[in-house]
Design a protein around this motif. Structure first.
Motif, PDB file in Angstrom:
ATOM      1  N   ASP A 198       0.802  -1.217   0.000  1.00 36.64           N
ATOM      2  CA  ASP A 198       0.000   0.000   0.000  1.00 36.64           C
ATOM      3  C   ASP A 198       0.837   1.270   0.000  1.00 36.64           C
ATOM      4  O   ASP A 198       0.307   2.354   0.167  1.00 36.64           O
ATOM      5  CB  ASP A 198      -0.997   0.002   1.156  1.00 36.64           C
ATOM      6  CG  ASP A 198      -0.373   0.170   2.528  1.00 36.64           C
ATOM      7  OD1 ASP A 198       0.839  -0.002   2.659  1.00 36.64           O
ATOM      8  OD2 ASP A 198      -1.116   0.474   3.470  1.00 36.64           O
TER       9      ASP A 198
ATOM     10  N   ASP B  40       2.210   6.705  -1.872  1.00 31.91           N
ATOM     11  CA  ASP B  40       1.185   5.668  -1.926  1.00 31.91           C
ATOM     12  C   ASP B  40       1.614   4.602  -2.937  1.00 31.91           C
ATOM     13  O   ASP B  40       2.688   4.704  -3.538  1.00 31.91           O
ATOM     14  CB  ASP B  40      -0.188   6.260  -2.242  1.00 31.91           C
ATOM     15  CG  ASP B  40      -0.308   6.883  -3.622  1.00 31.91           C
ATOM     16  OD1 ASP B  40       0.568   6.662  -4.496  1.00 31.91           O
ATOM     17  OD2 ASP B  40      -1.308   7.594  -3.839  1.00 31.91           O
TER      18      ASP B  40
ATOM     19  N   LYS C  64      -1.928  -2.799  11.801  1.00 36.21           N
ATOM     20  CA  LYS C  64      -2.411  -2.128  10.601  1.00 36.21           C
ATOM     21  C   LYS C  64      -1.501  -2.320   9.389  1.00 36.21           C
ATOM     22  O   LYS C  64      -1.959  -2.277   8.260  1.00 36.21           O
ATOM     23  CB  LYS C  64      -2.573  -0.620  10.856  1.00 36.21           C
ATOM     24  CG  LYS C  64      -3.622  -0.295  11.871  1.00 36.21           C
ATOM     25  CD  LYS C  64      -4.970  -0.748  11.367  1.00 36.21           C
ATOM     26  CE  LYS C  64      -6.078  -0.389  12.315  1.00 36.21           C
ATOM     27  NZ  LYS C  64      -7.371  -0.864  11.843  1.00 36.21           N
ATOM     28  N   ARG C  65      -0.208  -2.503   9.641  1.00 31.29           N
ATOM     29  CA  ARG C  65       0.741  -2.523   8.529  1.00 31.29           C
ATOM     30  C   ARG C  65       2.001  -3.264   8.939  1.00 31.29           C
ATOM     31  O   ARG C  65       2.385  -3.275  10.099  1.00 31.29           O
ATOM     32  CB  ARG C  65       1.076  -1.081   8.160  1.00 31.29           C
ATOM     33  CG  ARG C  65       2.175  -0.902   7.176  1.00 31.29           C
ATOM     34  CD  ARG C  65       2.416   0.552   6.879  1.00 31.29           C
ATOM     35  NE  ARG C  65       1.283   1.037   6.117  1.00 31.29           N
ATOM     36  CZ  ARG C  65       0.923   2.296   6.028  1.00 31.29           C
ATOM     37  NH1 ARG C  65       1.595   3.219   6.650  1.00 31.29           N
ATOM     38  NH2 ARG C  65      -0.113   2.653   5.313  1.00 31.29           N
TER      39      ARG C  65
ATOM     40  N   SER D  57       6.048  -3.400   7.470  1.00 30.91           N
ATOM     41  CA  SER D  57       6.993  -2.756   6.556  1.00 30.91           C
ATOM     42  C   SER D  57       8.283  -3.555   6.505  1.00 30.91           C
ATOM     43  O   SER D  57       8.784  -4.000   7.536  1.00 30.91           O
ATOM     44  CB  SER D  57       7.294  -1.328   7.024  1.00 30.91           C
ATOM     45  OG  SER D  57       6.094  -0.577   7.098  1.00 30.91           O
TER      46      SER D  57
ATOM     47  N   HIS E 195       5.655  -0.839   2.359  1.00 29.94           N
ATOM     48  CA  HIS E 195       4.606  -1.011   3.355  1.00 29.94           C
ATOM     49  C   HIS E 195       3.510  -1.926   2.812  1.00 29.94           C
ATOM     50  O   HIS E 195       3.095  -1.789   1.666  1.00 29.94           O
ATOM     51  CB  HIS E 195       3.989   0.333   3.740  1.00 29.94           C
ATOM     52  CG  HIS E 195       4.997   1.359   4.147  1.00 29.94           C
ATOM     53  ND1 HIS E 195       5.814   1.212   5.253  1.00 29.94           N
ATOM     54  CD2 HIS E 195       5.354   2.535   3.592  1.00 29.94           C
ATOM     55  CE1 HIS E 195       6.609   2.261   5.364  1.00 29.94           C
ATOM     56  NE2 HIS E 195       6.332   3.086   4.362  1.00 29.94           N
ATOM     57  N   TYR E 196       3.050  -2.826   3.660  1.00 31.76           N
ATOM     58  CA  TYR E 196       2.004  -3.770   3.293  1.00 31.76           C
ATOM     59  C   TYR E 196       0.876  -3.684   4.305  1.00 31.76           C
ATOM     60  O   TYR E 196       1.106  -3.813   5.509  1.00 31.76           O
ATOM     61  CB  TYR E 196       2.558  -5.191   3.254  1.00 31.76           C
ATOM     62  CG  TYR E 196       3.697  -5.330   2.278  1.00 31.76           C
ATOM     63  CD1 TYR E 196       3.466  -5.600   0.935  1.00 31.76           C
ATOM     64  CD2 TYR E 196       5.009  -5.163   2.705  1.00 31.76           C
ATOM     65  CE1 TYR E 196       4.513  -5.708   0.038  1.00 31.76           C
ATOM     66  CE2 TYR E 196       6.075  -5.262   1.812  1.00 31.76           C
ATOM     67  CZ  TYR E 196       5.813  -5.543   0.485  1.00 31.76           C
ATOM     68  OH  TYR E 196       6.854  -5.624  -0.404  1.00 31.76           O
ATOM     69  N   GLU E 197      -0.357  -3.466   3.821  1.00 31.22           N
ATOM     70  CA  GLU E 197      -1.487  -3.398   4.749  1.00 31.22           C
ATOM     71  C   GLU E 197      -1.860  -4.801   5.206  1.00 31.22           C
ATOM     72  O   GLU E 197      -1.641  -5.779   4.513  1.00 31.22           O
ATOM     73  CB  GLU E 197      -2.672  -2.698   4.106  1.00 31.22           C
ATOM     74  CG  GLU E 197      -3.265  -3.388   2.911  1.00 31.22           C
ATOM     75  CD  GLU E 197      -4.404  -2.638   2.291  1.00 31.22           C
ATOM     76  OE1 GLU E 197      -5.550  -3.062   2.491  1.00 31.22           O
ATOM     77  OE2 GLU E 197      -4.145  -1.634   1.601  1.00 31.22           O
ATOM     78  N   GLU E 198      -2.422  -4.872   6.397  1.00 33.73           N
ATOM     79  CA  GLU E 198      -2.817  -6.166   6.963  1.00 33.73           C
ATOM     80  C   GLU E 198      -4.230  -6.501   6.551  1.00 33.73           C
ATOM     81  O   GLU E 198      -5.046  -5.705   6.317  1.00 33.73           O
ATOM     82  CB  GLU E 198      -2.721  -6.115   8.485  1.00 33.73           C
ATOM     83  CG  GLU E 198      -1.301  -6.112   8.957  1.00 33.73           C
ATOM     84  CD  GLU E 198      -0.541  -7.407   8.662  1.00 33.73           C
ATOM     85  OE1 GLU E 198      -1.072  -8.497   8.899  1.00 33.73           O
ATOM     86  OE2 GLU E 198       0.585  -7.302   8.189  1.00 33.73           O
TER      87      GLU E 198
END
Length: 104
Positions: free
Chosen positions: A4, A19, A88-89, A91, A101-104
């Motif tokens: 993300d 982003d 939430k994330r 990294s 960064h990777y969203e959960e």
């Protein structure tokens, strides 16, 4: 996990945030008394981050209210949580420097 966004080092200790499409969404700059001051894409201050007592970073809004925290992950990288402790994330370090960064 879906990527993300990402962050890359800038000049004079800054960190630029983007982003997933590569649009700059903010910047973090070193604070005068330590930690980092966080800004949106228009340069308006949105909060600050300071080192936590047990490592990691605590994150605050402009009113000084804690919004969450980040801590090292068990197998590397950094996990970010909201103020209620929900992850939430995640990294991970990037080959280009900075973090993906990777969203959960």
């Amino acid at each position: 996990m879906k990527k993300d966004g990402y962050s890359r080092p800038g000049f004079f200790g800054t960190i630029n945030h983007y982003d997933a499409s590569g649009k700059k969404i903010g910047e973090s700059r070193p604070g005068f008394f330590g930690g980092m001051n966080n800004y949106d894409a228009n340069g308006h201050k949105v909060g600050h981050s300071s080192p936590g007592f047990f490592g990691g970073m605590n994150h605050y809004d402009n009113n000084g209210h804690k919004t969450g925290y980040s801590s090292p992950g068990l197998f590397g990288g950094v996990n970010t949580y909201d103020n209620n402790g929900h992850k939430k994330r995640h990294s991970e370090k990037s080959f280009l420097g900075g973090y993906n960064h990777y969203e959960e």
